[in-house]
Design a protein around this motif. Sequence first.
Motif: not given
Length: 326
Positions: A184-191, A231-237
């Motif tokens: 999941m990336t930040l672009d996948d969240l359609d608020w 990174t554009r990943r939603v969940f990171i370290r």
Amino acid sequence: MRRLVSSFLRICVIVTTLHRPPALQVDRTPSACLIGAFEAFLCTERGLSRSTVVHYLTVIRRFLNERFGCKVPHVDRLRPQDIHNFLLREIQRVSRSHGKLVITALRSFLRFLLQRGAIQTDLACTLPGVACWRLSHLPRSLPPDQVELLLACCDRSTPAGERDYAILLLLARLGLRGGEVLAMTLDDLDWEHGEIVVRGKGQRLERLPMPSDVGAALASYLCDVRPACATRRVFIRMKAPHQGLAVAAICCIVRRALGRAGLDPEFKGAHLLRHSLATNLLRRGATLGEIGQLLRHRQPTTTQIYAKVDIAALRDIALPWPGGAS
């Protein structure tokens, strides 16, 4: 003045030398080069997803290490017995479904070697199958009260706890697969429309509604916890390097949550919450078609396994036992 400038420049050179990042060490061993060529083959010619490639490479690294160790991998000396010995050791320590993955990875690697001319015999034909019949087992699941207990035991006062809570909600409320959460990336969240784009199997993109509690947990994590990074990943370290989570991270998060909640189910993977969602929906009256649509199954037959957990419905259609009481 010249002495001052010279001294300053000398100090700058010393500081730069001390803080120079270490040069990247590239593994040029024969085994690494062979694995790199196999990785390129999987990505370019097979078109496999990144998660599948990672799983395949893990199996092949273990196989080459056990067979050749630190020596040059003379794959032309491979014999069926070498492969069978490795499989016997692997199958004894993993589940049947993972055993199938091991055999699939080995079969792909051996066909790659044959295609390159590194071996002259099609050793892939010698690989046995793993008996893992469809619908042969019951899906492991947790009752709704235990799912809520698992969520409530997250320590949301810490950054990692806030992140893990959002991940567990996605698994429990939407039935996402672990790999789908990782991708999941930040672009996948359609608020604006309250939806999430899910990168599913087969590189499919599908949209799911964002429940209010999931949206609140994601917003809290993104605004207050997630470190600023490229990174554009939603969940990171949470600790450096700030990058996307590893493949096994989701299962580790689920296992830790089960331990905090004092739960000890037989199966502790990320799919546990996906199975729990489907099982609980079925017991609340949802149809198999509706469950399959939520879980994004391609074939209706994939959802049929959940029919076996509806004991009340099965009692109504069960035939009387021959010779039993009427």
